[in-house]
Design an enzyme around this catalytic site. Structure first.
Site, short mmCIF file in Angstrom:
data_model
loop_
_atom_site.label_atom_id
_atom_site.label_comp_id
_atom_site.label_asym_id
_atom_site.label_seq_id
_atom_site.Cartn_x
_atom_site.Cartn_y
_atom_site.Cartn_z
N ARG B 42 44.13 22.27 -21.58
CA ARG B 42 43.90 23.66 -22.01
C ARG B 42 43.41 23.62 -23.44
O ARG B 42 44.11 23.14 -24.33
CB ARG B 42 45.19 24.46 -21.94
CG ARG B 42 45.76 24.54 -20.54
CD ARG B 42 47.09 25.29 -20.55
NE ARG B 42 47.70 25.25 -19.23
CZ ARG B 42 48.92 25.70 -18.94
NH1 ARG B 42 49.65 26.24 -19.91
NH2 ARG B 42 49.40 25.61 -17.74
N TYR B 43 42.21 24.13 -23.66
CA TYR B 43 41.62 24.11 -25.00
C TYR B 43 41.79 25.45 -25.69
O TYR B 43 41.73 26.50 -25.06
CB TYR B 43 40.13 23.77 -24.90
CG TYR B 43 39.90 22.31 -24.58
CD1 TYR B 43 39.86 21.36 -25.58
CD2 TYR B 43 39.77 21.89 -23.26
CE1 TYR B 43 39.67 20.02 -25.29
CE2 TYR B 43 39.58 20.55 -22.94
CZ TYR B 43 39.54 19.63 -23.97
OH TYR B 43 39.36 18.30 -23.67
N PHE B 44 42.00 25.37 -27.01
CA PHE B 44 42.20 26.57 -27.81
C PHE B 44 41.17 26.61 -28.93
O PHE B 44 40.76 25.57 -29.44
CB PHE B 44 43.60 26.55 -28.44
CG PHE B 44 44.70 26.70 -27.44
CD1 PHE B 44 45.26 27.94 -27.20
CD2 PHE B 44 45.15 25.61 -26.71
CE1 PHE B 44 46.26 28.09 -26.25
CE2 PHE B 44 46.15 25.76 -25.76
CZ PHE B 44 46.71 27.00 -25.53
#
Lengths: 187, 187
Positions: B42-44
């Site tokens: 999961r990229y932020f």
């Protein structure tokens, strides 16, 4: 804040004249002594928000005898009288690593708070007696509750404070108190 | 970035025509198969920096069979040809907690990358064969080294790529490739 925190830390803090006398008082009330530890808290400021202005905090907590550290976000206080606020805490396996990671993201280390902490339990409330480096002795009454029970918990804590003869409540965090003390010392 | 990362992830990536054929090739070269796992990343994005523009990344990685998750910061790529970049990674005991904490600090979830990953070791180099959801098969050659050995590691990886007949190198991350594919699909 995009996501509401899951639990509320209902909390009251009060300065103590003498930690030893107060611990004697806790014994008389039948409080159970749970833990004794030394903690170092490292506080960070946000890359673009001033946490002092937004009343938030981001903290790395290192505790003697525990591996790694805790990373904690605290949201703004929810009412005027107590210190209740939203809190999200996770365990991290590498203290230096998370410190470097936060700094790489632009979070700036702003202060360290060291304290010797004794933890008691009484009637479902956590009572923490702290000797804070540079500030002296304080007590915190605390209860973690789901958000919707915050008001009940607040009343319960105020009742316990009354029972323990704690008259002067302190809403400021140790961090705030230390920073204000530093400002005072400098002026 | 205030603190320089401690280690460098020297890395080369290349698309594969067929993952099975390439795994056969690895067997012939005597590569040791270490691990098979499914990963969700999961990229932020940063509250005020665009990681796409600064060529950084912040990732929460969940791996089948492992408790908690890894939180990883990746700095900008260090040269034109390889994917080498500074990396700081820590283990976190609560995936939902760190996700909520990042969102409370203003980090926005931007994308998810899911893949089935097989990991091999050959001559001190980690070789990762990925089946990436929405992208197909890729291989990554990787070595973690102290910063001062980055250039040597880079040459070593390019030599191994040559040996394995990998001609077409890919500097873009799976995240970038997926986002570009999405843009392409939309236009």
């Amino acid at each position: 804040m995009e996501t509401p925190p899951r639990t509320i830390e209902a909390e009251i803090k009060a300065p103590l004249t003498d930690a030893g006398t107060f611990r004697g008082e806790l014994d008389l009330h039948g409080a159970e002594r749970l833990d004794h530890r030394i903690q170092e808290d490292r506080y960070f400021d946000h890359p673009v928000r001033s946490f002092k202005e937004t009343d938030e905090a981001l903290r790395v907590r290192i505790t003697t005898g525990q591996s790694g550290c805790k990373l904690t976000y605290k949201g703004p206080k929810l009412d005027e009288q107590t210190k209740s606020r939203g809190e999200i805490e996770v365990g991290v396996d590498d203290t230096d690593g998370i410190t470097q990671l936060l700094e790489a993201l632009g979070f700036e280390p702003v202060a360290r708070v060291s304290k010797e902490r004794e933890v008691y339990q009484l009637e479902g409330i956590t009572i923490t007696v702290d000797e804070v480096e540079g500030l002296g002795p304080y007590v915190e009454l605390e209860k973690m509750v789901p958000k919707e029970e915050a008001e009940d918990a607040r009343k319960e804590l105020l009742g316990m404070a009354d029972q323990l003869d704690l008259r002067e409540l302190e809403r400021r965090s140790y961090l705030e108190l230390l920073l204000e003390k530093e400002d005072g010392d400098e002026s």
